[in-house]
Design an enzyme around this catalytic site. Sequence first.
Site, mmCIF file in Angstrom:
data_model
loop_
_atom_site.group_PDB
_atom_site.id
_atom_site.type_symbol
_atom_site.label_atom_id
_atom_site.label_comp_id
_atom_site.label_asym_id
_atom_site.label_seq_id
_atom_site.Cartn_x
_atom_site.Cartn_y
_atom_site.Cartn_z
ATOM 1 C CD GLU A 125 -20.366 69.795 -31.737
ATOM 2 O OE1 GLU A 125 -18.864 70.064 -31.621
ATOM 3 O OE2 GLU A 125 -21.400 70.663 -32.214
ATOM 4 C CE LYS A 143 -20.920 73.271 -29.666
ATOM 5 N NZ LYS A 143 -20.524 72.765 -30.935
ATOM 6 C CB CYS A 152 -19.766 77.552 -29.925
ATOM 7 S SG CYS A 152 -18.290 78.476 -31.831
ATOM 8 C CB CYS A 196 -18.757 81.803 -31.548
ATOM 9 S SG CYS A 196 -18.674 81.659 -29.967
ATOM 10 C CG HIS A 217 -3.409 56.986 -10.405
ATOM 11 N ND1 HIS A 217 -3.566 56.475 -11.935
ATOM 12 C CD2 HIS A 217 -3.327 56.228 -9.143
ATOM 13 C CE1 HIS A 217 -4.731 55.537 -11.234
ATOM 14 N NE2 HIS A 217 -4.504 55.119 -9.904
ATOM 15 C CD GLU A 225 -3.378 57.226 -14.746
ATOM 16 O OE1 GLU A 225 -2.636 57.192 -14.202
ATOM 17 O OE2 GLU A 225 -4.715 57.451 -14.083
ATOM 18 C CE1 TYR A 244 -15.503 70.360 -35.279
ATOM 19 C CE2 TYR A 244 -15.397 70.152 -37.497
ATOM 20 C CZ TYR A 244 -14.751 70.408 -36.489
ATOM 21 O OH TYR A 244 -13.295 70.642 -36.133
HETATM 22 P P1 NDP Z 1 -18.616 69.877 -42.164
HETATM 23 O O1 NDP Z 1 -17.964 69.968 -43.468
HETATM 24 O O2 NDP Z 1 -18.241 69.716 -41.135
HETATM 25 O O3 NDP Z 1 -19.920 68.449 -42.471
HETATM 26 C C1 NDP Z 1 -20.966 68.497 -43.815
HETATM 27 C C2 NDP Z 1 -21.368 66.918 -43.962
HETATM 28 O O4 NDP Z 1 -22.509 67.494 -44.946
HETATM 29 C C3 NDP Z 1 -20.788 66.048 -44.331
HETATM 30 O O5 NDP Z 1 -21.068 65.419 -43.911
HETATM 31 C C4 NDP Z 1 -20.509 66.580 -45.413
HETATM 32 O O6 NDP Z 1 -19.994 65.150 -46.390
HETATM 33 C C5 NDP Z 1 -22.336 66.286 -46.230
HETATM 34 N N1 NDP Z 1 -21.776 67.238 -47.806
HETATM 35 C C6 NDP Z 1 -21.741 68.537 -47.703
HETATM 36 N N2 NDP Z 1 -21.855 68.954 -48.852
HETATM 37 C C7 NDP Z 1 -23.166 68.336 -49.030
HETATM 38 C C8 NDP Z 1 -24.098 67.759 -50.344
HETATM 39 N N3 NDP Z 1 -23.496 68.471 -51.686
HETATM 40 N N4 NDP Z 1 -24.653 67.085 -50.167
HETATM 41 C C9 NDP Z 1 -25.521 66.352 -49.014
HETATM 42 N N5 NDP Z 1 -24.208 66.271 -47.824
HETATM 43 C C10 NDP Z 1 -23.088 67.755 -47.878
HETATM 44 O O7 NDP Z 1 -19.885 71.434 -42.053
HETATM 45 P P2 NDP Z 1 -21.468 71.026 -40.864
HETATM 46 O O8 NDP Z 1 -22.147 72.553 -41.351
HETATM 47 O O9 NDP Z 1 -21.776 70.008 -40.543
HETATM 48 O O10 NDP Z 1 -20.190 72.680 -40.110
HETATM 49 C C11 NDP Z 1 -19.375 73.472 -40.174
HETATM 50 C C12 NDP Z 1 -18.082 74.228 -39.496
HETATM 51 O O11 NDP Z 1 -18.416 74.965 -39.181
HETATM 52 C C13 NDP Z 1 -17.715 72.534 -39.708
HETATM 53 O O12 NDP Z 1 -16.568 71.819 -40.852
HETATM 54 C C14 NDP Z 1 -16.594 73.010 -38.617
HETATM 55 O O13 NDP Z 1 -14.881 74.056 -39.249
HETATM 56 C C15 NDP Z 1 -17.528 74.421 -37.600
HETATM 57 N N6 NDP Z 1 -17.721 73.571 -36.827
HETATM 58 C C16 NDP Z 1 -17.735 73.055 -35.378
HETATM 59 C C17 NDP Z 1 -18.131 73.185 -34.171
HETATM 60 C C18 NDP Z 1 -16.785 72.472 -33.427
HETATM 61 O O14 NDP Z 1 -15.899 73.139 -33.346
HETATM 62 N N7 NDP Z 1 -17.475 71.379 -32.440
HETATM 63 C C19 NDP Z 1 -19.698 72.692 -34.604
HETATM 64 C C20 NDP Z 1 -20.045 72.749 -35.644
HETATM 65 C C21 NDP Z 1 -19.481 73.297 -36.570
HETATM 66 P P3 NDP Z 1 -18.234 64.792 -46.464
HETATM 67 O O15 NDP Z 1 -18.618 63.924 -45.214
HETATM 68 O O16 NDP Z 1 -19.246 63.406 -47.462
HETATM 69 O O17 NDP Z 1 -18.119 65.921 -47.428
#
Ligand code: NDP
Length: 457
Positions: A184, A51, A48, A43, A438, A443, A180
């Site tokens: 982002e 970012k 976080c 983080c 407002h 709102e 995510y």
């Molecule tokens: P996510 O799980 O959010 O997204 C992973 C992405 O990769 C999805 O699009 C998924 O596709 C794809 N994917 C997964 N496996 C494969 C694969 N084998 N081949 C191809 N594509 C694949 O993970 P992130 O890495 O983006 O983030 C990790 C975690 O970190 C998040 O889930 C969240 O909990 C946390 N995070 C939170 C943030 C916040 O609070 N603002 C910011 C950044 C991270 P599909 O949709 O089809 O599964």
Amino acid sequence: MADYDVDLFVIGAGSGGVRTARIAAGYGAKVMVAEEFRIGGTCVIRGCVPKKLYVYASRFADDFEDAAGFGWTLGQKPTFDWPTLVAAKEKEITRLSGLYRKGLDGANVAVVEQRAEVEGPHEVRLADGRRVTARYILVATGGAPVLQPAVPGVEHGITSDQIFDLPEFPRRLLVVGGGYIGVEFASVFARLGSQVAVTMRADNILRGFDNDLRTALRDALAHAGVTFHPNALPVRIEKEAHGLIARLSDGSALNVDQVLVATGRNPHTTGLGLEKAGVAMRANGAVIVDDLSCTNVPSVFAVGDVTDVSNLTPVAIREGHTLADRLFGGKDVACDHENIPTAVFTTPELGTVGLSEEAAREAYPVVDIYKAAFRPMRATLSGREERVLMKIVVDGTTDRVLGVHVLGHDAGEMAQLLGIAVRMRATKADFDATMAVHPTAAEELVTMRTRTARYER
Ligand code: NDP
């Protein structure tokens, strides 16, 4: 307790580990924390915090443009300097890491800045060979990005661990993954001036979020210049003289400077020695825990991303805090994993709590939807083409609000407060009875009266 060197040994000084250590020490426990990288964890160091700083940087692009509508003339065309941002970020995360360290020192937690591995249910070995016995061991080692899919050349890609400190600003960026992290960074780099493409295996971004918001966010990012390649993934990444060529399964080939692989993260347990203590893990390395952060070994606990339960900083912190309260404070408390508010820090921002329309319709026989899309006040004078989308998902039988979803400025800030209302089981009538502030965008959440759909089954 005297039979052990320490009462609690924490492996990993990230959000979850640091909180557990400090609270436990506050109850008088003898605590030691080991960290092999930098204190603060994902983080603070490469998640976080940096970012969000980059998100702020990216938003100036719109602000400079919008200023003209409010009477401002900017002397010269604004320019952006990547190394300045990287250096400023580094200074801030170093400051925060120092504060974490100070907090631990102030709480009398012993910090060892080296790797620790588990030797048994009550024993840990440090990289320098020292062995420490502990009444309890907490695994709080977080997760790490995975370079997947394992296509030829994927090693030329980078992950979110490297992107913050790239020596050169990527003028052309391919993001693999629409989760995510993928969206982002796509949003940030598009506004900082990169030509950004996103490729993802699904047909839309952000699986699991409310479909209307997913689509509206994807459209807004496309409007900001991001190109999407849905249902496609790289089949090969080739290095060439001036960057990389990513060949995609949809037949296209993209010349880029960097490929950001954002296809998920895996729990960080490789080589940690958990097998020696008999700790059960899933195939992806996640430590299996119950609702109280207990593993199958009574003296070993785990919190945060290493459990792969809900990979969010505040969850790790709450899990760690309640664990310390229970183990050393005699309190009968648990971490509530329901209705976790969350935000995706794209521009526009997405803030959400509770059930999406799709999840509610699966779980409840009658679901009412209230939805509003409108132009925010700020966009009137700036002329920016921008819409706010808000959606309230209601249990049609009890009137209870099951979920609220916002796409627009400060949606994350709204989600935080909406989280209280949803957690308190507020009804739509409670929302309606709340006086508006407002003029705000928020709102709309208490003035939305027209039901846009009712689903019954
Ligand atoms: P996510 O799980 O959010 O997204 C992973 C992405 O990769 C999805 O699009 C998924 O596709 C794809 N994917 C997964 N496996 C494969 C694969 N084998 N081949 C191809 N594509 C694949 O993970 P992130 O890495 O983006 O983030 C990790 C975690 O970190 C998040 O889930 C969240 O909990 C946390 N995070 C939170 C943030 C916040 O609070 N603002 C910011 C950044 C991270 P599909 O949709 O089809 O599964």
